[in-house]
Scaffold this active site. Structure first.
Site, PDB file in Angstrom:
ATOM      1  N   HIS A  90       0.752  -1.188   0.140  1.00 11.22           N
ATOM      2  CA  HIS A  90      -0.200   0.110   0.093  1.00 11.22           C
ATOM      3  C   HIS A  90       0.834   1.291   0.104  1.00 11.22           C
ATOM      4  O   HIS A  90       1.895   1.456   0.669  1.00 11.22           O
ATOM      5  CB  HIS A  90      -1.006  -0.110   1.355  1.00 11.22           C
ATOM      6  N   ALA A  91       0.516   2.032  -1.033  1.00 15.56           N
ATOM      7  CA  ALA A  91       1.411   3.367  -1.270  1.00 15.56           C
ATOM      8  C   ALA A  91       1.805   4.097   0.165  1.00 15.56           C
ATOM      9  O   ALA A  91       2.836   4.599   0.278  1.00 15.56           O
ATOM     10  CB  ALA A  91       0.698   4.167  -2.238  1.00 15.56           C
ATOM     11  N   GLU A  93       1.780   3.475   3.099  1.00 17.41           N
ATOM     12  CA  GLU A  93       2.302   3.009   4.315  1.00 17.41           C
ATOM     13  C   GLU A  93       3.944   2.940   4.334  1.00 17.41           C
ATOM     14  O   GLU A  93       4.567   2.078   4.372  1.00 17.41           O
ATOM     15  CB  GLU A  93       1.572   1.424   4.545  1.00 17.41           C
ATOM     16  N   ASN A 163      -3.783  -5.601  -2.626  1.00 11.30           N
ATOM     17  CA  ASN A 163      -3.916  -6.304  -1.626  1.00 11.30           C
ATOM     18  C   ASN A 163      -5.384  -6.759  -1.682  1.00 11.30           C
ATOM     19  O   ASN A 163      -6.124  -7.501  -0.779  1.00 11.30           O
ATOM     20  CB  ASN A 163      -3.693  -6.010   0.040  1.00 11.30           C
ATOM     21  N   ARG A 164      -6.064  -6.644  -2.904  1.00  9.44           N
ATOM     22  CA  ARG A 164      -7.304  -6.905  -3.347  1.00  9.44           C
ATOM     23  C   ARG A 164      -7.276  -8.130  -4.744  1.00  9.44           C
ATOM     24  O   ARG A 164      -8.128  -8.310  -5.101  1.00  9.44           O
ATOM     25  CB  ARG A 164      -8.474  -6.039  -3.508  1.00  9.44           C
ATOM     26  N   SER A 220       0.674  -1.334   7.425  1.00 11.35           N
ATOM     27  CA  SER A 220       0.197  -0.480   8.639  1.00 11.35           C
ATOM     28  C   SER A 220      -1.082   0.233   8.348  1.00 11.35           C
ATOM     29  O   SER A 220      -1.541   0.360   7.376  1.00 11.35           O
ATOM     30  CB  SER A 220       1.540   0.642   8.645  1.00 11.35           C
ATOM     31  N   GLU A 293       0.455  -6.007  10.660  1.00 12.75           N
ATOM     32  CA  GLU A 293       0.069  -4.567  10.638  1.00 12.75           C
ATOM     33  C   GLU A 293       0.986  -3.734  11.738  1.00 12.75           C
ATOM     34  O   GLU A 293       0.805  -3.853  12.976  1.00 12.75           O
ATOM     35  CB  GLU A 293      -1.289  -4.382  11.255  1.00 12.75           C
TER      36      GLU A 293
HETATM   37  O1  0X9 Z   1      -7.036  -4.368   4.326  1.00  8.90           O
HETATM   38  C1  0X9 Z   1      -5.925  -4.535   4.108  1.00  8.90           C
HETATM   39  O2  0X9 Z   1      -5.600  -4.925   2.933  1.00  8.90           O
HETATM   40  C2  0X9 Z   1      -5.193  -4.710   5.316  1.00  8.90           C
HETATM   41  N1  0X9 Z   1      -5.134  -3.568   6.090  1.00  8.90           N
HETATM   42  S1  0X9 Z   1      -4.495  -2.197   5.792  1.00  8.90           S
HETATM   43  O3  0X9 Z   1      -4.833  -1.291   6.748  1.00  8.90           O
HETATM   44  N2  0X9 Z   1      -2.927  -2.244   5.651  1.00  8.90           N
HETATM   45  O4  0X9 Z   1      -5.136  -1.804   4.375  1.00  8.90           O
HETATM   46  C3  0X9 Z   1      -5.475  -6.045   6.176  1.00  8.90           C
HETATM   47  C4  0X9 Z   1      -5.324  -7.435   5.390  1.00  8.90           C
HETATM   48  C5  0X9 Z   1      -5.447  -8.535   6.218  1.00  8.90           C
HETATM   49  N3  0X9 Z   1      -6.658  -9.035   6.223  1.00  8.90           N
HETATM   50  C6  0X9 Z   1      -8.108  -8.460   6.723  1.00  8.90           C
HETATM   51  N4  0X9 Z   1      -7.981  -7.669   7.663  1.00  8.90           N
HETATM   52  N5  0X9 Z   1      -8.962  -9.281   6.558  1.00  8.90           N
HETATM   53 ZN    ZN Z   2      -1.703  -2.080   3.828  1.00 10.18          ZN
END
Ligand code: 0X9
Ligand code: ZN
Length: 337
Positions: A90-91, A93, A163-164, A220, A293
């Site tokens: 994530h940019a 962080e 991260n999706r 983070s 995190e």
């Molecule tokens: O949402 C995310 O990708 C992660 N949190 S962040 O604040 N760094 O964006 C968490 C991913 C881990 N999985 C879950 N929380 N379900």
């Molecule tokens: Zn993140």
């Protein structure tokens, strides 16, 4: 002192000679740019060539090089287990790649203190997954909240949440199918993004060879050590081991001067999110997989995506204590926990 000695002393103390003789130094006084990170890695490869190897694992959308650093003890024994870590998906962080650099520094420059962690394991670290997004987030104050990468989608909106974008419950939970969503656009298809493909490539190699034992992706800012699953409200089969290992890391960090608040739970207890890298790694057969995190706030309740520079040192040092404890317990006790 003879003139010659004076000259030698001045020369050795000069700004050119020290780095050349001792190798590059990692500074905690600022956030490195993508280029500075690459320079630091190059410097390590030059100075510690027998223990360090750099490898290009992909290119970002804007053609920046994505490189891993493989750290070993240089004994040449093949087939060792591997700990794989990445940062900067994530940019915004910013603290995450700083943390990764400090981990690299501990293992390479501070090798003598940490060589027990390299006896039977190699470490592979991809310190900056999303250099385009990061560079954009640095380029103006109002861009500082940027999270995604920088590849435009067909309708003109820019960026996918990397991260999706992984193939693990892709599109479920907190993930958007709208390319204009500022935070969680999942991308056109799983692995549509070059930066996610780079991580995939490393994970695939390490799971095929069965060398990959521990994956940690550094994010983070929540102060949580998350374990599978994230895309469904279920525990992974060995969640007890995950929890024990995470608790050891948290306990170790409690001994620091100003310990940050941490908890450990399944990712889906925080919120359900499909397409995250740690679920993908676990699915592939990494027996241990965490989303780490970094802390949310310090005692002044400052927002910690980009903590003030004077706090960087104590934060990365605290995390190293936790990472070390995590690695130690994996190396010593896994899979007999
Ligand atoms: O949402 C995310 O990708 C992660 N949190 S962040 O604040 N760094 O964006 C968490 C991913 C881990 N999985 C879950 N929380 N379900
Ligand atoms: Zn993140």
């Amino acid at each position: 002192m003879s003139l010659l000695l004076v000259v030698i002393t001045v020369f050795l103390g000069g700004s050119f000679a020290i780095p050349a003789l001792l190798g590059p130094t990692y500074h905690t006084n600022d956030y490195y740019t993508h280029e500075e990170i690459q320079d630091y890695l190059d410097g390590l490869a030059r100075s510690y060539g027998n223990r360090v190897e750099l490898k290009e694992v992909g290119k970002s959308y804007e053609n920046r090089t994505l490189r891993t650093i493989t750290i070993s003890n240089g004994d040449g024994r093949p087939g060792k287990n591997v700990i794989f870590m990445d940062a900067g998906i994530h940019a915004r962080e910013w603290l995450t790649h700083t943390t990764a650099l400090n981990i690299i520094n501990e293992l390479v420059v501070n090798y003598e203190h940490n060589k027990d962690l390299l006896e039977d394991y190699e470490w592979i670290i991809l310190p900056l997954v999303n250099p385009d997004g990061y560079t954009y987030s640095r380029s103006a104050n109002w861009r500082k909240k940027w999270r995604k990468n920088r590849k435009p989608s067909t309708n003109g909106c820019i960026g996918t949440d990397l991260n999706r974008n992984f193939e693990a419950g892709w599109g479920t939970g907190d993930a958007s199918d709208d390319p204009c969503n500022f935070y969680t656009y999942r991308g056109e298809a799983p692995f549509s993004e070059p930066e996610a493909q780079a991580i995939q490539k490393v994970l695939l190699e390490l799971s095929t060879s069965k060398r990959g034992k521990l994956y940690v992706t550094i994010h983070s800012a929540a102060g949580e050590i998350l374990y599978p699953w994230s895309n469904v409200k279920e525990n992974g089969h060995n969640y007890r081991e995950h929890l024990k290992i995470a608790k050891r890391a948290i306990q170790a960090m409690r001994k620091t001067k100003r310990p940050s608040k941490y908890i450990s739970r399944p990712g889906s207890d925080m919120y359900v999110a499909g397409g995250v890298s740690s679920d993908y790694a676990y699915n592939l057969g990494f027996p241990l997989s965490f989303t780490w995190e970094l802390p949310k706030e310090n005692e002044n309740y400052e927002f910690l995506f980009y903590p003030p520079k004077h706090l960087i040192r104590e934060l990365v040092e605290e995390t190293w204590i936790g990472v070390r404890a995590m690695a130690e317990s994996v190396i010593k006790y896994y899979p007999t926990l």
